[in-house]
Design a protein around this motif. Structure first.
Motif, PDB file in Angstrom:
ATOM      1  N   VAL A 191     -21.058   7.081  -8.384  1.00  0.00           N
ATOM      2  CA  VAL A 191     -20.184   6.119  -7.707  1.00  0.00           C
ATOM      3  C   VAL A 191     -19.212   6.762  -6.856  1.00  0.00           C
ATOM      4  CG1 VAL A 191     -18.369   4.183  -7.746  1.00  0.00           C
ATOM      5  CG2 VAL A 191     -20.347   4.313  -9.561  1.00  0.00           C
ATOM      6  N   LEU A 192     -19.443   6.343  -5.275  1.00  0.00           N
ATOM      7  CA  LEU A 192     -18.537   6.980  -4.515  1.00  0.00           C
ATOM      8  C   LEU A 192     -17.317   6.194  -4.030  1.00  0.00           C
ATOM      9  CD1 LEU A 192     -21.348   8.185  -1.733  1.00  0.00           C
ATOM     10  CD2 LEU A 192     -20.332   9.701  -3.450  1.00  0.00           C
ATOM     11  N   GLU A 193     -16.270   7.053  -3.705  1.00  0.00           N
ATOM     12  CA  GLU A 193     -15.008   6.422  -3.331  1.00  0.00           C
ATOM     13  C   GLU A 193     -14.649   6.929  -2.247  1.00  0.00           C
ATOM     14  OE1 GLU A 193     -11.347   4.526  -5.583  1.00  0.00           O
ATOM     15  OE2 GLU A 193     -11.174   6.637  -5.358  1.00  0.00           O
ATOM     16  N   GLY A 194     -14.112   6.342  -1.233  1.00  0.00           N
ATOM     17  CA  GLY A 194     -13.715   7.019  -0.057  1.00  0.00           C
ATOM     18  C   GLY A 194     -11.802   6.700  -0.149  1.00  0.00           C
ATOM     19  N   ARG A 195     -11.529   7.848   0.007  1.00  0.00           N
ATOM     20  CA  ARG A 195      -9.931   7.865  -0.362  1.00  0.00           C
ATOM     21  C   ARG A 195      -9.411   7.994   1.340  1.00  0.00           C
ATOM     22  NH1 ARG A 195      -8.690  11.885  -5.207  1.00  0.00           N
ATOM     23  NH2 ARG A 195      -9.862  10.845  -6.755  1.00  0.00           N
ATOM     24  N   LEU A 196      -8.441   7.330   1.967  1.00  0.00           N
ATOM     25  CA  LEU A 196      -7.843   7.157   3.104  1.00  0.00           C
ATOM     26  C   LEU A 196      -6.460   7.905   3.234  1.00  0.00           C
ATOM     27  CD1 LEU A 196     -10.089   4.853   2.790  1.00  0.00           C
ATOM     28  CD2 LEU A 196      -9.581   4.669   5.263  1.00  0.00           C
ATOM     29  N   ALA A 197      -5.664   7.368   2.359  1.00  0.00           N
ATOM     30  CA  ALA A 197      -4.143   7.840   2.537  1.00  0.00           C
ATOM     31  C   ALA A 197      -3.308   7.404   1.650  1.00  0.00           C
ATOM     32  CB  ALA A 197      -3.562   7.100   4.120  1.00  0.00           C
ATOM     33  N   MET A 198      -2.176   7.863   1.309  1.00  0.00           N
ATOM     34  CA  MET A 198      -1.408   7.576   0.262  1.00  0.00           C
ATOM     35  C   MET A 198      -0.540   6.379   1.059  1.00  0.00           C
ATOM     36  SD  MET A 198      -1.974   9.532  -1.951  1.00  0.00           S
ATOM     37  CE  MET A 198      -0.781   8.743  -3.153  1.00  0.00           C
ATOM     38  N   VAL A 199       0.119   5.512   0.514  1.00  0.00           N
ATOM     39  CA  VAL A 199       0.675   4.418   0.986  1.00  0.00           C
ATOM     40  C   VAL A 199       2.197   4.286   0.457  1.00  0.00           C
ATOM     41  CG1 VAL A 199       0.713   1.666   1.322  1.00  0.00           C
ATOM     42  CG2 VAL A 199      -1.333   2.987   1.043  1.00  0.00           C
ATOM     43  N   PRO A 200       2.952   4.206   1.100  1.00  0.00           N
ATOM     44  CA  PRO A 200       4.406   4.112   0.649  1.00  0.00           C
ATOM     45  C   PRO A 200       4.679   2.616  -0.217  1.00  0.00           C
ATOM     46  CG  PRO A 200       4.340   4.195   3.017  1.00  0.00           C
ATOM     47  CD  PRO A 200       3.154   3.991   2.490  1.00  0.00           C
ATOM     48  N   PRO A 201       5.321   2.983  -1.446  1.00  0.00           N
ATOM     49  CA  PRO A 201       5.474   2.086  -2.164  1.00  0.00           C
ATOM     50  C   PRO A 201       6.295   0.891  -1.799  1.00  0.00           C
ATOM     51  CG  PRO A 201       5.781   3.763  -3.536  1.00  0.00           C
ATOM     52  CD  PRO A 201       5.682   4.204  -2.137  1.00  0.00           C
ATOM     53  N   ASP A 202       7.374   1.345  -1.081  1.00  0.00           N
ATOM     54  CA  ASP A 202       8.236   0.265  -0.239  1.00  0.00           C
ATOM     55  C   ASP A 202       7.639  -0.818   0.726  1.00  0.00           C
ATOM     56  OD1 ASP A 202       8.030   2.360   1.339  1.00  0.00           O
ATOM     57  OD2 ASP A 202      10.342   2.081   2.045  1.00  0.00           O
ATOM     58  N   ARG A 203       6.475  -0.034   1.341  1.00  0.00           N
ATOM     59  CA  ARG A 203       5.464  -1.092   2.380  1.00  0.00           C
ATOM     60  C   ARG A 203       4.606  -2.071   1.757  1.00  0.00           C
ATOM     61  NH1 ARG A 203       4.965   0.941   7.349  1.00  0.00           N
ATOM     62  NH2 ARG A 203       4.548  -1.398   7.459  1.00  0.00           N
ATOM     63  N   LEU A 204       4.461  -2.136   0.426  1.00  0.00           N
ATOM     64  CA  LEU A 204       3.123  -2.857  -0.297  1.00  0.00           C
ATOM     65  C   LEU A 204       3.929  -4.178  -0.614  1.00  0.00           C
ATOM     66  CD1 LEU A 204       1.793  -0.361  -2.643  1.00  0.00           C
ATOM     67  CD2 LEU A 204       0.950  -1.196  -0.381  1.00  0.00           C
ATOM     68  N   ALA A 205       3.301  -5.233   0.139  1.00  0.00           N
ATOM     69  CA  ALA A 205       3.672  -6.574   0.104  1.00  0.00           C
ATOM     70  C   ALA A 205       2.683  -7.365   0.827  1.00  0.00           C
ATOM     71  CB  ALA A 205       4.994  -6.979   0.486  1.00  0.00           C
ATOM     72  N   PRO A 206       2.128  -8.481   0.432  1.00  0.00           N
ATOM     73  CA  PRO A 206       1.263  -9.134   1.229  1.00  0.00           C
ATOM     74  C   PRO A 206       1.691  -9.591   2.487  1.00  0.00           C
ATOM     75  CG  PRO A 206       1.162 -10.177  -1.065  1.00  0.00           C
ATOM     76  CD  PRO A 206       2.513  -9.067  -0.918  1.00  0.00           C
ATOM     77  N   GLY A 207       0.877  -9.165   3.635  1.00  0.00           N
ATOM     78  CA  GLY A 207       1.128  -9.482   4.967  1.00  0.00           C
ATOM     79  C   GLY A 207       1.836  -8.329   5.750  1.00  0.00           C
ATOM     80  N   ALA A 208       2.106  -7.138   5.004  1.00  0.00           N
ATOM     81  CA  ALA A 208       2.558  -6.050   5.556  1.00  0.00           C
ATOM     82  C   ALA A 208       1.466  -5.385   6.180  1.00  0.00           C
ATOM     83  CB  ALA A 208       3.136  -4.965   4.457  1.00  0.00           C
ATOM     84  N   VAL A 209       1.875  -4.745   7.548  1.00  0.00           N
ATOM     85  CA  VAL A 209       0.804  -4.253   8.415  1.00  0.00           C
ATOM     86  C   VAL A 209       1.109  -2.542   8.206  1.00  0.00           C
ATOM     87  CG1 VAL A 209      -0.253  -3.899  10.469  1.00  0.00           C
ATOM     88  CG2 VAL A 209       0.498  -6.135   9.581  1.00  0.00           C
ATOM     89  N   LEU A 210       0.126  -1.737   7.846  1.00  0.00           N
ATOM     90  CA  LEU A 210       0.351  -0.273   7.856  1.00  0.00           C
ATOM     91  C   LEU A 210      -0.138   0.497   9.108  1.00  0.00           C
ATOM     92  CD1 LEU A 210      -0.352   0.123   4.073  1.00  0.00           C
ATOM     93  CD2 LEU A 210       1.753  -0.284   5.089  1.00  0.00           C
ATOM     94  N   SER A 211       0.532   1.372   9.339  1.00  0.00           N
ATOM     95  CA  SER A 211      -0.078   2.127  10.588  1.00  0.00           C
ATOM     96  C   SER A 211       0.044   3.541  10.369  1.00  0.00           C
ATOM     97  CB  SER A 211       1.020   2.192  11.860  1.00  0.00           C
ATOM     98  OG  SER A 211       1.071   0.682  12.594  1.00  0.00           O
ATOM     99  N   PHE A 212      -0.859   4.519  10.718  1.00  0.00           N
ATOM    100  CA  PHE A 212      -1.079   5.852  10.351  1.00  0.00           C
ATOM    101  C   PHE A 212      -1.019   6.788  11.627  1.00  0.00           C
ATOM    102  CE2 PHE A 212      -2.525   3.239   6.888  1.00  0.00           C
ATOM    103  CZ  PHE A 212      -1.967   3.664   5.886  1.00  0.00           C
TER     104      PHE A 212
END
Length: 158
Positions: free
Chosen positions: A97-118
């Motif tokens: 089983v392969l999993e792709g890891r992309l980035a850490m996510v700031p916990p304070d940005r986690l909410a439905p509807g939030a848009v994350l930029s990198f």
């Protein structure tokens, strides 16, 4: 240059992933161990008609689903509703089983509807792991039949 340095730092963090920090990952992909062993730079992992799914997880728990929001200059990810734990693929003697890891996510940005930029294109830097071990870097590509992950570099080549 700055983006390249941030992406290298991101990779280092992903290699030593803390189970307490949320991470943006791909859906799990099952592949034959033999095919993985024979895979070379430039090979594709065909995904079918849709791009690989995204999730935010902490440890082994899936917290949210992510949706690609592609753009010309930067890709963004919209956080969608929480999903129950998924029963994913299980490794075996002949499959991994392969999993792709992309980035850490700031916990304070986690909410439905939030848009994350990198500061880098996520689809150009998908780090593939199996059994907790880094295997390869891939990028998401579109082709006539749909989508695929193209292997850019194998861990044993780095």
């Amino acid at each position: 240059m700055r983006n390249a340095q941030l992406e290298r730092l991101n990779r280092s963090i992903l290699d030593h992933l803390s189970p307490k920090r949320p991470c943006l990952v791909t859906e799990k992909l099952s592949m034959s161990r033999k095919r993985l062993a024979e895979m070379e730079t430039g090979d594709w992992i065909d995904l079918g008609e849709r791009p690989v799914g995204l999730f935010v997880r902490r440890g082994e728990k899936i917290l949210y689903r992510g949706e690609w929001l592609p753009a010309e200059q930067e890709e963004r990810v919209r956080i969608e509703e929480a999903v129950p734990d998924l029963v994913g693929e299980r490794p075996g003697k002949k499959r991994i089983v392969l999993e792709g890891r992309l980035a850490m996510v700031p916990p304070d940005r986690l909410a439905p509807g939030a848009v994350l930029s990198f500061p880098w294109k996520l689809s150009e830097h998908i780090h593939l792991y199996a059994e907790g071990r880094y295997l390869a870097e891939a990028r998401l590509i579109r082709h006539d039949g749909g989508y695929a992950l193209e292997i850019l570099e194998r861990a044993d080549e780095a």
